[in-house]
Design a protein around this motif. Structure first.
Motif, PDB file in Angstrom:
ATOM      1  N   VAL A 109     -44.873   1.029  52.395  1.00  0.00           N
ATOM      2  CA  VAL A 109     -45.554  -0.227  52.073  1.00  0.00           C
ATOM      3  C   VAL A 109     -45.345  -0.562  50.598  1.00  0.00           C
ATOM      4  O   VAL A 109     -45.601   0.264  49.723  1.00  0.00           O
ATOM      5  N   HIS A 110     -44.890  -1.782  50.343  1.00  0.00           N
ATOM      6  CA  HIS A 110     -44.669  -2.226  48.960  1.00  0.00           C
ATOM      7  C   HIS A 110     -45.721  -3.239  48.517  1.00  0.00           C
ATOM      8  O   HIS A 110     -46.042  -3.323  47.339  1.00  0.00           O
ATOM      9  N   PRO A 115     -42.564   3.507  46.847  1.00  0.00           N
ATOM     10  CA  PRO A 115     -41.305   4.232  47.030  1.00  0.00           C
ATOM     11  C   PRO A 115     -40.075   3.351  46.865  1.00  0.00           C
ATOM     12  O   PRO A 115     -39.034   3.808  46.416  1.00  0.00           O
ATOM     13  N   LEU A 116     -40.217   2.049  47.193  1.00  0.00           N
ATOM     14  CA  LEU A 116     -39.080   1.144  47.090  1.00  0.00           C
ATOM     15  C   LEU A 116     -38.790   0.759  45.641  1.00  0.00           C
ATOM     16  O   LEU A 116     -37.631   0.725  45.209  1.00  0.00           O
ATOM     17  N   SER A 117     -39.845   0.462  44.878  1.00  0.00           N
ATOM     18  CA  SER A 117     -39.607   0.148  43.462  1.00  0.00           C
ATOM     19  C   SER A 117     -39.126   1.388  42.715  1.00  0.00           C
ATOM     20  O   SER A 117     -38.287   1.305  41.811  1.00  0.00           O
ATOM     21  N   ILE A 150     -39.013  -7.566  45.876  1.00  0.00           N
ATOM     22  CA  ILE A 150     -39.021  -6.754  47.100  1.00  0.00           C
ATOM     23  C   ILE A 150     -40.131  -7.257  48.012  1.00  0.00           C
ATOM     24  O   ILE A 150     -41.214  -7.609  47.560  1.00  0.00           O
ATOM     25  N   GLY A 151     -39.861  -7.280  49.298  1.00  0.00           N
ATOM     26  CA  GLY A 151     -40.811  -7.788  50.290  1.00  0.00           C
ATOM     27  C   GLY A 151     -41.868  -6.781  50.690  1.00  0.00           C
ATOM     28  O   GLY A 151     -42.208  -5.856  49.945  1.00  0.00           O
ATOM     29  N   TYR A 197     -34.458  -9.009  48.918  1.00  0.00           N
ATOM     30  CA  TYR A 197     -33.773 -10.261  49.235  1.00  0.00           C
ATOM     31  C   TYR A 197     -33.055 -10.882  48.045  1.00  0.00           C
ATOM     32  O   TYR A 197     -32.258 -11.799  48.213  1.00  0.00           O
ATOM     33  N   ILE A 198     -33.310 -10.399  46.825  1.00  0.00           N
ATOM     34  CA  ILE A 198     -32.534 -10.826  45.660  1.00  0.00           C
ATOM     35  C   ILE A 198     -31.592  -9.685  45.284  1.00  0.00           C
ATOM     36  O   ILE A 198     -32.039  -8.612  44.887  1.00  0.00           O
ATOM     37  N   ASP A 199     -30.308  -9.932  45.438  1.00  0.00           N
ATOM     38  CA  ASP A 199     -29.315  -8.887  45.185  1.00  0.00           C
ATOM     39  C   ASP A 199     -28.946  -8.905  43.706  1.00  0.00           C
ATOM     40  O   ASP A 199     -27.887  -9.396  43.308  1.00  0.00           O
TER      41      ASP A 199
END
Length: 503
Positions: free
Chosen positions: A315-316, A330-332, A355-356, A374-376
């Motif tokens: 979960v972000h 964990p994603l950041s 990040i979503g 979604y932003i590369d």
């Protein structure tokens, strides 16, 4: 009333290719359904889009935006503003999108630097006759440099000029009857200008839109966008409307005119937000079948590749308020590790708002990772003094609810911050990961994502030395790291201590 005519202009802004329905957005098929119903109930309706139409879902990007163009054609869109994210694709796609969607891109203030003429893929305005009423729409793009290093080189010869000055030129041109249809009865501005409510939730904030309304009172209405809010208000007696984002709804300008001479009686701004009743809306069957076919084809190709496994839900953002968790996720943390290890930098910073929601437990496909990141963003390295690092970290100690921006993720540092203190003055302690104090006058090797490196939303890296666009992507690095680890766990970063975070 028999002695009046009513014209509606419906605008979908910041759709961001949200072609699939979720518990937060309509998706293409339901959006087509609600727009078509509105058009049935209001026959004299023009449909337009407010820009940032294409950048978003990986399925749309896999097909170079075609699913969004098909949506626009399905609802009969006649024009679109140019959003900042349309430029992410360079100039090649503009003509193709317009051909696919049968609409016209409008951007009166997008000019060639040398000739000051409009490029051949946009027009300054669009004029049409609806039930005998002549309506002109002037398009405006929000100001930003197009010759930045992260922009395609085929855009570097273009510039976005002051929109108010350009609008004055075209309003006078139209009111002098220079268009082949003659003088318009109604002139509106279809913009990608940012507008939002300030901290008091009453006062509008957004210099470009406010200046436009104050200096061009001849405008009957203005559509705004970019900052993703639902808004309905008047600025200097000019009706202004904004329709949220991601296809949650749309904005409407309702224009009432006298039957005999088409004199404007009133213009009413409004919006329709379907967020609270998404499940009540039946999708348009043809659009749904079309979107499902796009999905199957893309997933049968590269986007269906399994790159790893999530051992639990990752979960972000808060499921209730869509807020990014202040401590990071964990994603950041994964993005920070990519920045640090790809560049061997001492310190890394990454805008976690790009990040979503997160990733569900189970297999992680390439589509899933592309969808949430979604932003590369590319990776930029530079040398930056400690005092400028502190300034940028302070800017990132923010919340979507209070300061209007998601927090910053960072690595290579240990920070203690107190949210009870004023924004910009929340850091209590800051040091390197090894405990060494951060020296305000010393230069450090840092890596950041391209978005904040461009000095967006209060960040300032203008004092950086030896700036280098590495040509490497944060998202690609995250994909490769997940592949290497084969799994992703729900660990929370431990280098950031927060006080009074629930204030």
């Amino acid at each position: 009333m028999l002695d009046t005519k009513v014209i509606s202009i419906l605008c979908v802004n910041d759709f961001h290719a949200e072609i699939f329905p979720t518990d937060r957005v309509l998706g293409s098929a339901k959006l087509v359904s609600v727009i078509n119903r509105f058009k049935e109930e209001n026959p004299n309706t023009l449909v337009v889009f407010g820009g940032d139409n294409y950048k978003g879902d990986p399925i749309s990007e896999f097909f170079s935006g075609e699913p969004v163009s098909c949506l626009m054609k399905s609802v009969g869109a006649v024009a679109s503003a140019v959003g900042n994210h349309e430029f992410d694709y360079g100039r090649d796609k503009f003509k193709e999108w317009q051909r696919q969607g049968n609409y016209t891109f409008l951007a009166a203030n997008l000019l060639d630097r040398s000739t000051q003429a409009a490029p051949d893929f946009v027009k300054p305005y669009y004029m049409v006759c609806v039930d005998g009423v002549k309506i002109a729409m002037i398009g405006l793009a929000t100001m930003e440099p197009l010759n930045k290093a992260n922009r395609s080189t085929d855009l570097h010869s273009l510039e976005i000029a002051d929109g108010t000055e350009i609008t004055r030129k075209w309003v006078d041109y139209l009111n002098d009857g220079n268009d082949e249809l003659g003088k318009p009865d109604v002139i509106i501005a279809l913009t990608h200008y940012g507008l939002k409510y300030g901290a008091d939730q009453i006062t509008p904030v957004g210099d470009e839109a406010i200046t436009l309304c104050r200096q061009i009172p001849e405008l009957s209405g203005v559509f705004t966008a970019h900052w993703h809010q639902f808004m309905s208000l008047e600025i200097n007696h000019v009706a202004v409307a904004q329709g949220g984002s991601f296809g949650k709804g749309f904005a409407v300008l309702t224009i009432r005119l006298s039957q005999e001479d088409h004199r404007i009686l009133n213009v009413t701004p409004g919006y329709f937000d379907f967020s609270a009743r998404l499940h009540e809306i039946c999708p348009d069957t043809n659009t749904q079948n079309q979107v499902e076919a796009y999905y199957k084809k893309a997933m049968d190709n590269e986007l269906g590749e399994v790159i790893g496994v999530a051992k639990t839900d990752i979960v972000h953002r808060s499921p209730s308020g869509n807020e990014v968790y202040l401590e990071g996720s964990p994603l950041s943390e994964l993005a920070i590790r990519v920045l640090l290890e790809t560049t061997n930098s001492q310190i890394a910073m990454f805008f976690s708002g790009s990040i979503g929601q997160g990733i569900k437990k189970g297999n992680i496909t390439l589509y899933m990772l592309y969808k949430i990141v979604y932003i590369d963003s590319g990776i930029v390295t530079m040398k930056l003094k400690g005092k400028d690092i502190i300034k940028n970290i302070e800017n990132g100690i923010s919340t979507l609810k209070q300061e209007g921006a998601s927090p910053l993720a960072f690595g290579g540092l240990k920070v203690t911050a107190d949210y009870a203190k004023p924004f910009g003055h929340r850091i209590e302690t800051i040091c390197l990961e090894n405990g060494q104090p951060l020296d305000a006058e010393r230069y450090y090797d840092i890596a950041v994502d391209e978005y904040i490196a461009s000095n967006e939303i209060g960040y300032d890296f203008s004092n950086g030395l030896d700036r280098l666009h590495t040509g490497k992507s944060v998202r690609d690095g995250m994909v490769q790291r997940i592949k290497n680890m084969s799994h992703l766990e729900a660990s929370i970063p431990r280098h950031y201590t927060i006080k009074n975070k629930n204030l």
